[in-house]
Design an enzyme around this catalytic site. Structure first.
Site, short mmCIF file in Angstrom:
data_model
loop_
_atom_site.label_atom_id
_atom_site.label_comp_id
_atom_site.label_asym_id
_atom_site.label_seq_id
_atom_site.Cartn_x
_atom_site.Cartn_y
_atom_site.Cartn_z
N ASP A 118 63.94 -60.62 42.85
CA ASP A 118 65.28 -60.67 42.23
C ASP A 118 65.53 -61.97 41.48
O ASP A 118 66.42 -62.05 40.65
CB ASP A 118 66.36 -60.49 43.31
CG ASP A 118 66.25 -59.16 43.99
OD1 ASP A 118 66.26 -58.14 43.29
OD2 ASP A 118 66.11 -59.12 45.22
N ASP A 152 63.82 -45.60 39.48
CA ASP A 152 64.80 -46.28 38.65
C ASP A 152 64.11 -47.18 37.63
O ASP A 152 62.92 -47.01 37.38
CB ASP A 152 65.80 -47.07 39.51
CG ASP A 152 65.13 -48.17 40.30
OD1 ASP A 152 63.95 -48.46 40.05
OD2 ASP A 152 65.80 -48.76 41.16
N1 EPU Z 1 58.05 -49.43 49.12
C1 EPU Z 1 57.22 -48.36 49.35
N2 EPU Z 1 57.58 -47.46 50.31
C2 EPU Z 1 58.73 -47.60 51.03
C3 EPU Z 1 59.58 -48.70 50.78
C4 EPU Z 1 59.20 -49.61 49.81
O1 EPU Z 1 56.18 -48.21 48.73
O2 EPU Z 1 59.01 -46.76 51.90
C5 EPU Z 1 57.65 -50.41 48.08
C6 EPU Z 1 58.64 -50.41 46.90
O3 EPU Z 1 58.30 -49.41 45.97
C7 EPU Z 1 58.47 -51.79 46.36
C8 EPU Z 1 58.23 -52.63 47.61
O4 EPU Z 1 57.79 -51.72 48.61
O5 EPU Z 1 57.34 -51.86 45.54
C9 EPU Z 1 59.47 -53.40 48.07
O6 EPU Z 1 60.49 -52.54 48.45
P1 EPU Z 1 61.55 -52.90 49.59
O7 EPU Z 1 61.68 -51.73 50.49
O8 EPU Z 1 61.21 -54.22 50.18
O9 EPU Z 1 62.88 -53.10 48.73
P2 EPU Z 1 64.26 -52.33 48.86
O10 EPU Z 1 64.73 -52.33 50.25
O11 EPU Z 1 64.20 -51.04 48.13
C10 EPU Z 1 65.64 -54.54 48.54
C11 EPU Z 1 66.74 -55.04 47.66
C12 EPU Z 1 66.25 -55.26 46.24
C13 EPU Z 1 65.12 -56.27 46.30
C14 EPU Z 1 64.03 -55.77 47.26
C15 EPU Z 1 62.88 -56.74 47.43
C16 EPU Z 1 68.72 -54.03 48.59
C17 EPU Z 1 69.84 -53.06 48.42
N3 EPU Z 1 67.82 -54.05 47.63
O12 EPU Z 1 65.19 -53.30 48.00
O13 EPU Z 1 67.34 -55.84 45.53
O14 EPU Z 1 64.61 -56.44 45.01
O15 EPU Z 1 64.59 -55.51 48.55
O16 EPU Z 1 63.34 -57.93 47.93
O17 EPU Z 1 68.67 -54.76 49.56
C18 EPU Z 1 68.92 -56.00 43.75
O18 EPU Z 1 69.65 -56.61 44.50
O19 EPU Z 1 69.18 -55.88 42.53
C19 EPU Z 1 67.69 -55.39 44.27
C20 EPU Z 1 67.00 -54.52 43.57
#
Ligand code: EPU
Length: 449
Positions: free
Chosen positions: A338, A121
Site C-alpha cells: 500500500d 479487481d
Molecule cells: N492471496 C491468495 N489467496 C488467499 C488470500 C490472498 O492467493 O486466499 C494472495 C493475494 O492474491 C495477494 C496476497 O495473497 O497476492 C496478499 O493478500 P492478503 O490476503 O494479504 O491481502 P488482503 O487481506 O486481501 C489487505 C488489505 C490491502 C493490503 C493487503 C496487503 C484490507 C481490507 N486490505 O488485503 O489493503 O494491500 O492486505 O497488505 O485490509 C488498501 O487498503 O487499499 C488495500 C488494498
C-alpha cells in the site's frame, strides 16, 4: 461523508507544506473490528473511526444482517442481536472485497454463512483459497453456487493451521473463527501487520484468549464473548502485533471509556509523508505511530527526509530534492504494497533511478500510465518498474482506479507544475477521511468538484 461532493479533485502545485495534520483510525483495522462484533450479542462501541465510505459499506452489510448501528462523530455503536441473517449479498461484497471477513465470525457464532464471492479487481485476481482452507481445518465445509460461497460448521474445533503465505484476510478470518472454536488453535506464519495486532487486542477485550507465540498466534477457544468498548476500566491488552507498544495512539480502550480506540492509519500517514517528501516543508502528523512503519521511515530517511517519531506522532521534514532508492514490497514488517504508489510518485521527481519490485499484488501498476501523463519517466517489466526522476512533473487530467493510486496521484499533483485533475475521487473516499481538507490545512491548493 465529508467528501461526498464531486468526483474530481483539482490540485495545483504550490511549494512546501507546513503545519499539523491529524491521522485518523486505520481503515484496514476498523473494517475487521466491525466484522468481529458479529461474534458477540450486545452493544459494542468503537472510537477513532474514520469517516470513509468503506466503513459505510461495512455498516450497511451488518445492517442488512439485522445489526443496528449508530454513527456519530468518529464513533460507532454497534448493536448485535441474538439472531441475524447470515448472508452477505453481492451488491455489497462487490463494492468492498474486505466484506469477506464476515465469513469467520458468522461460522463461529452461527455455524452458517453465505457470502458472495468477491471478484478480481484493479490489482488482478484476488483469490480466497487460503481463507477457505484455513477455515476447513477448523471443521467448516464450503460449497460454491450462483456466485456465492456457502459455509457450514456443526462445531468448529481448534487445529494447527499453517498459512503458506501470511495473508492478512486469511489470518483475520481464521483468527475470528478460532476464538470461539473448541480447544486450541495455532496459526503458523500469520500476517503480522499492526492491524492484526489491533484485532487480537479487540478480540481479547471481548473475552477471547489469543496471543502471539513464537512465529505464530496461539488461540484458546472460549464458549462465549461479550461486547467490546464498553468498559472504561478494562486493562489495555498487550497482545498487539510486532512493533505495537502500549501508548494512547495504539488500539484499546481510552481512559475515558468512550469505546475501543482503533489504531492509527499507517497508510494515511504514508500519504502525508509522501506529500511532504515531494513538496518539501515540515509537517507534524499527530497520532501517527512510528513503531508501525519503521521500514518506511528508514526508506524515506535514506531518500533524504528527516523523520522523528515520538509518543504524540511523527514530524516529517524535507528541505531538498529527494534521492532515488530501490523499493521492494513485502508482507509486514517489510515495505507494504500500500505504500508503493506513494514511493513511486516520490521517485518520479527524485534524483537518480529507483527500481520498484511489487511482490504482493503483481497487477498493482495501473496508475503508472496516469503518472506518465504527468511526465513521469517509468518503464515497467513484469512486476518491476524502473523510475527515472525528472526535475518536475507537469499537471494533467488523470484518473484514480483505486484508493491508494488515487491518493498518490493527488500527492504527485501537489508537486507538479500547474493544475492536475484527479477523476475517480470516490475511490479515494473509500479510504481517506477528508484528504482535500487536511491537505488544504497544510497549505495545498486543492478543491473538490
Ligand atoms: N492471496 C491468495 N489467496 C488467499 C488470500 C490472498 O492467493 O486466499 C494472495 C493475494 O492474491 C495477494 C496476497 O495473497 O497476492 C496478499 O493478500 P492478503 O490476503 O494479504 O491481502 P488482503 O487481506 O486481501 C489487505 C488489505 C490491502 C493490503 C493487503 C496487503 C484490507 C481490507 N486490505 O488485503 O489493503 O494491500 O492486505 O497488505 O485490509 C488498501 O487498503 O487499499 C488495500 C488494498
Amino acid at each position: 461523508m465529508a467528501q461526498s461532493a464531486g468526483d474530481v479533485i483539482v490540485v495545483r502545485g504550490n511549494g512546501g507544506l507546513d503545519g499539523e495534520v491529524c491521522i485518523g483510525g486505520a481503515k484496514n483495522s476498523v473494517l475487521k473490528l466491525i466484522a468481529a462484533c458479529l461474534l458477540a450479542e450486545g452493544q459494542h462501541v468503537l472510537a477513532n473511526v474514520p469517516d470513509i465510505s468503506d466503513v459505510s459499506v461495512m455498516c450497511e452489510l451488518l445492517e442488512a444482517m439485522g445489526v443496528s448501528i449508530t454513527r456519530t462523530d468518529h464513533c460507532l455503536v454497534i448493536d448485535v442481536p441474538a439472531e441475524i441473517n447470515t448472508e452477505a449479498p453481492y451488491h455489497l461484497v462487490e463494492r468492498m472485497r474486505a466484506s469477506i471477513v464476515v465469513l469467520g465470525p458468522l461460522l463461529a457464532r452461527f455455524g452458517a454463512a453465505r457470502v458472495a464471492l468477491p471478484g478480481g479487481d484493479d490489482f488482478g485476481p484476488r483469490p480466497i483459497d487460503m481463507h477457505l482452507r484455513a477455515l476447513e481445518s477448523l471443521g467448516a465445509t464450503f460449497r460454491t453456487s450462483h456466485g456465492d460461497i456457502s459455509g457450514t460448521a456443526e462445531a468448529l474445533t481448534g487445529a494447527e493451521i499453517v498459512l503458506e503465505y501470511p495473508s492478512v484476510g486469511a489470518t483475520e478470518n481464521v483468527l475470528m473463527a478460532a476464538v470461539r472454536a473448541k480447544g486450541r488453535t495455532r496459526i503458523v506464519n500469520p500476517a503480522r501487520e499492526p492491524e492484526i495486532g489491533d484485532l487480537v487486542s479487540f478480540l481479547n477485550q471481548m473475552g477471547a484468549k489469543a496471543r502471539w507465540a513464537g512465529n505464530g498466534l496461539a488461540i484458546e477457544g472460549v464458549e462465549q464473548l461479550s461486547p467490546a468498548g464498553q468498559h472504561a476500566s478494562s486493562p489495555r491488552s498487550t497482545a498487539g502485533g510486532i512493533g505495537t507498544s502500549a501508548r494512547t495512539e495504539v488500539g484499546g480502550t481510552p481512559a475515558d471509556g468512550d469505546g475501543y480506540r482503533v489504531i492509527s492509519d499507517r497508510i494515511e500517514t504514508a500519504t502525508y509523508l509522501a506529500a511532504v517528501g515531494m513538496c518539501g516543508g515540515s509537517v507534524f502528523l499527530r497520532h501517527a505511530v512510528g513503531d508501525h512503519m519503521t521500514m518506511l521511515i528508514r526508506k524515506l530517511t535514506e531518500m533524504g527526509m528527516h523523520i522523528v517519531a515520538d509518543a504524540e506522532g511523527i514530524r516529517a521534514t524535507a528541505t531538498q530534492r529527494l534521492t532515488s532508492a530501490d523499493v521492494a514490497t513485502l508482507p509486514y514488517p517489510g515495505l507494504a504494497t500500500d505504500y508503493k504508489p506513494f514511493l513511486v510518485a516520490m521517485l518520479t521527481t527524485a534524483s537518480g533511478v529507483g527500481i520498484v519490485t511489487e511482490n504482493i499484488f503483481t497487477g498493482r501498476f495501473r496508475y503508472i500510465d496516469e503518472l506518465r501523463r504527468m511526465g513521469a519517466d517509468i518503464r515497467t517489466e513484469g512486476h518491476h518498474a524502473v523510475v527515472r526522476g525528472a526535475e518536475r512533473l507537469s499537471g494533467a487530467p488523470v484518473r484514480a482506479h483505486d484508493i491508494r493510486a488515487g491518493a498518490a496521484l493527488v500527492v504527485a499533483g501537489l508537486a507538479a507544475e500547474g493544475e492536475t485533475e484527479v477523476a475517480g475521487a470516490t475511490h479515494i473516499d473509500r479510504g481517506y477521511d477528508d484528504l482535500t481538507g487536511k491537505l488544504a490545512g497544510l497549505g495545498a491548493i486543492i478543491t473538490r468538484r
